[in-house]
Write an enzyme that holds these catalytic residues in place. Structure first.
Site, PDB file in Angstrom:
ATOM      1  CD  GLU A 170      -2.973   1.227   0.297  1.00 25.89           C
ATOM      2  OE1 GLU A 170      -3.101   0.273  -0.495  1.00 25.89           O
ATOM      3  OE2 GLU A 170      -3.696   2.247   0.274  1.00 25.89           O
ATOM      4  CG  HIS A 227      26.610   7.085   1.531  1.00 26.16           C
ATOM      5  ND1 HIS A 227      27.522   7.868   0.836  1.00 26.16           N
ATOM      6  CD2 HIS A 227      25.956   7.953   2.351  1.00 26.16           C
ATOM      7  CE1 HIS A 227      27.443   9.116   1.233  1.00 26.16           C
ATOM      8  NE2 HIS A 227      26.502   9.197   2.148  1.00 26.16           N
TER       9      HIS A 227
HETATM   10  C1  LIG Z   1      29.391  10.904   8.966  1.00 27.43           C
HETATM   11  S1  LIG Z   1      30.209  11.801   7.729  1.00 27.43           S
HETATM   12  C2  LIG Z   1      29.082  11.759   6.393  1.00 27.43           C
HETATM   13  C3  LIG Z   1      29.482  12.629   5.232  1.00 27.43           C
HETATM   14  O1  LIG Z   1      30.654  12.158   4.669  1.00 27.43           O
HETATM   15  C4  LIG Z   1      28.401  12.657   4.190  1.00 27.43           C
HETATM   16  O2  LIG Z   1      28.112  11.338   3.755  1.00 27.43           O
HETATM   17  C5  LIG Z   1      27.138  13.290   4.644  1.00 27.43           C
HETATM   18  O3  LIG Z   1      26.069  12.757   4.470  1.00 27.43           O
HETATM   19  C6  LIG Z   1      27.113  14.618   5.285  1.00 27.43           C
HETATM   20  O4  LIG Z   1      28.043  15.493   4.748  1.00 27.43           O
HETATM   21  P1  LIG Z   1      28.134  16.987   5.294  1.00 27.43           P
HETATM   22  O5  LIG Z   1      29.228  17.619   4.515  1.00 27.43           O
HETATM   23  O6  LIG Z   1      28.418  16.925   6.780  1.00 27.43           O
HETATM   24  O7  LIG Z   1      26.774  17.604   5.066  1.00 27.43           O
HETATM   25 ZN   LIG Z   2      26.038  10.942   3.280  1.00 33.06          ZN
END
Ligand SMILES: CSC[C@@H](O)[C@@H](O)C(=O)COP(=O)(O)O
Ligand SMILES: [Zn+2]
Length: 276
Positions: A170, A227
């Protein structure tokens, strides 16, 4: 903290006073003003584990102006005074794509490393808001998909590590059909989210994100392996609700995988037997 790396404003609006760093661009009593909204949204996102330990963030576009958080700060503790402001028109005139022209730069910070990715959502899709999360669920989905390529696709996946697919749930109805199209996806539609590989530096993701946008013109999100995810929408409301819907689906998909349930199923639409 180190000063911003990017170039300071080359052009300032006519109503600014010289040397005031255009502080008025982030000063408003309106909680819906982007400079107030980014900190309040990020404070909410932190409670969901989306912007933990400085990772993740959000950016908002208001017509030509783009509001950006600083880099490496605790995103849930930001204030309006910490926000950068960039003009898309001024940026478009810049010959060097990697250098950015800020109308306002808080001197104590650097702008978010996610800036070129947020800009891609604004310039290539006309988005009004882009959210980046480091949600566990998003990361886990990319890990599950990664294992799918090494061996036969199991019941939980589709054998393609570069695409997350799910249907007959949904919450899929929480997604628009694509920019320029009216209405949302239906219950029986398949939601497809492309996956790109992570890079050592956030800004190096930009070309791959843009490639995915070209390949999936209707997508509102791109997963980044190991990520997180970038999600955008025409408005803040749409970006937020699509990000929430996606996180719900990612969590569900991880739990389904644990139970050996498939993400894609063939279900015949049920026809109503009577009209009301
Ligand atoms: C925990 S560090 C994460 C960063 O490398 C990046 O992936 C992120 O999402 C944020 O980057 P930022 O430059 O602090 O806004
Ligand atoms: Zn990031």
């Amino acid at each position: 903290m180190a000063p911003p790396i990017d170039s300071p404003a080359a052009a300032v609006p006519n109503d600014s006073k010289a040397g005031d760093n255009n502080d008025h661009l982030v000063q408003s009593a309106d909680p819906e003003h982007p400079a107030n909204l980014i900190p309040s949204l990020c404070a909410k996102f932190w409670t969901l584990g989306w912007v933990t330990g400085t990772g993740g963030g959000a950016s908002i576009r208001d017509d030509d102006l783009v509001y950006i958080a600083p880099s490496g700060v605790q995103k849930e503790l930001m204030k309006a005074d910490d926000i950068y402001v960039l003009s898309l028109a001024a940026q478009a005139k810049s010959l060097d794509r990697r250098s950015r022209v800020y109308l306002r730069s808080p001197p104590r910070y650097k702008p978010s490393q996610c800036t070129p990715l947020f800009l891609a959502a604004f310039t290539k899709r006309g988005a009004g808001c882009c959210i980046h999360t480091h949600s566990h669920w998003a990361v886990l989905v990319t890990l599950i998909l990664e294992t799918e390529t090494h061996g036969a696709p199991s019941a939980g996946g589709n054998g393609n590590s570069r695409e997350f697919r799910i249907n007959n749930i949904e919450q899929i109805k929480g997604f628009g059909r694509g920019f320029g199209q009216t209405g949302n996806l239906g219950y029986h539609d398949t939601l497809r989210i492309p996956v790109i590989e992570n890079t050592a530096h956030e800004e190096d993701l930009t070309e791959f994100l843009e490639e995915s946008m070209d390949k999936y013109p209707d997508t509102y999100a791109v997963l980044v392996r190991r990520h997180g995810v970038y999600v955008w929408g025409e408005t803040v409301h749409k970006a937020k609700t699509q990000c929430e819907s996606l996180d719900y689906l990612f969590q569900l998909a991880v739990e389904m995988k644990r139970l050996d349930l498939p993400w894609i199923t063939d279900i015949e639409p049920v026809k109503p037997t009577s009209t009301r």
